[in-house]
Scaffold this motif. Structure first.
Motif, PDB file in Angstrom:
ATOM      1  N   GLU A 184      -5.825  45.578  33.712  1.00 31.67           N
ATOM      2  CA  GLU A 184      -6.906  44.568  34.716  1.00 31.67           C
ATOM      3  C   GLU A 184      -7.859  45.507  34.347  1.00 31.67           C
ATOM      4  O   GLU A 184      -8.106  46.632  34.968  1.00 31.67           O
ATOM      5  CB  GLU A 184      -6.140  44.746  35.959  1.00 31.67           C
ATOM      6  N   GLN A 227     -11.790  45.756  36.291  1.00 33.88           N
ATOM      7  CA  GLN A 227     -12.764  45.403  37.218  1.00 33.88           C
ATOM      8  C   GLN A 227     -14.573  45.985  37.120  1.00 33.88           C
ATOM      9  O   GLN A 227     -14.580  46.902  36.311  1.00 33.88           O
ATOM     10  CB  GLN A 227     -12.313  46.354  38.835  1.00 33.88           C
ATOM     11  N   LYS A 274     -12.741  40.591  38.077  1.00 36.92           N
ATOM     12  CA  LYS A 274     -12.032  41.376  37.266  1.00 36.92           C
ATOM     13  C   LYS A 274     -10.979  39.827  36.308  1.00 36.92           C
ATOM     14  O   LYS A 274     -11.418  38.921  36.402  1.00 36.92           O
ATOM     15  CB  LYS A 274     -11.228  41.157  38.931  1.00 36.92           C
ATOM     16  N   ARG A 309      -8.118  39.623  33.357  1.00 33.42           N
ATOM     17  CA  ARG A 309      -6.359  39.924  33.341  1.00 33.42           C
ATOM     18  C   ARG A 309      -6.326  39.236  32.101  1.00 33.42           C
ATOM     19  O   ARG A 309      -6.785  38.134  31.904  1.00 33.42           O
ATOM     20  CB  ARG A 309      -5.704  39.406  34.850  1.00 33.42           C
ATOM     21  N   GLU A 332     -15.886  36.892  42.047  1.00 37.38           N
ATOM     22  CA  GLU A 332     -16.124  37.289  43.875  1.00 37.38           C
ATOM     23  C   GLU A 332     -17.320  36.930  43.636  1.00 37.38           C
ATOM     24  O   GLU A 332     -18.380  36.974  43.289  1.00 37.38           O
ATOM     25  CB  GLU A 332     -15.837  39.186  43.932  1.00 37.38           C
TER      26      GLU A 332
END
Length: 52
Positions: free
Chosen positions: A12, A14, A19, A21, A38
Motif C-alpha cells: 500500500e 501512502q 493512500k 491500494r 483524506e
C-alpha cells in the motif's frame, strides 16, 4: 502466445493526503489501483456573528 506472469502483490502506498491500494485482477488480467483521499481541511458549523 506468451504466457502471463503471476501477479505480484504491491504494498500500500501512502502520501500526505491519499493512500493507494492494489485492486484484485479482473477476468482479463487488468490490475487497477484504488485511491483513497483524506480531507484537506475540517468543516466547521456556521455560527451567526454577535450583534453589536
Amino acid at each position: 502466445m506468451s504466457e502471463q506472469k503471476p501477479i505480484t502483490k504491491v504494498p500500500e502506498g501512502q502520501a500526505r493526503f491519499f493512500k493507494t491500494r492494489q485492486m484484485k485482477p479482473t477476468e482479463k488480467g487488468f490490475v487497477g489501483y484504488e485511491t483513497v483521499w483524506e480531507p484537506f481541511q475540517k468543516e466547521v458549523e456556521y455560527e451567526t456573528p454577535k450583534r453589536p
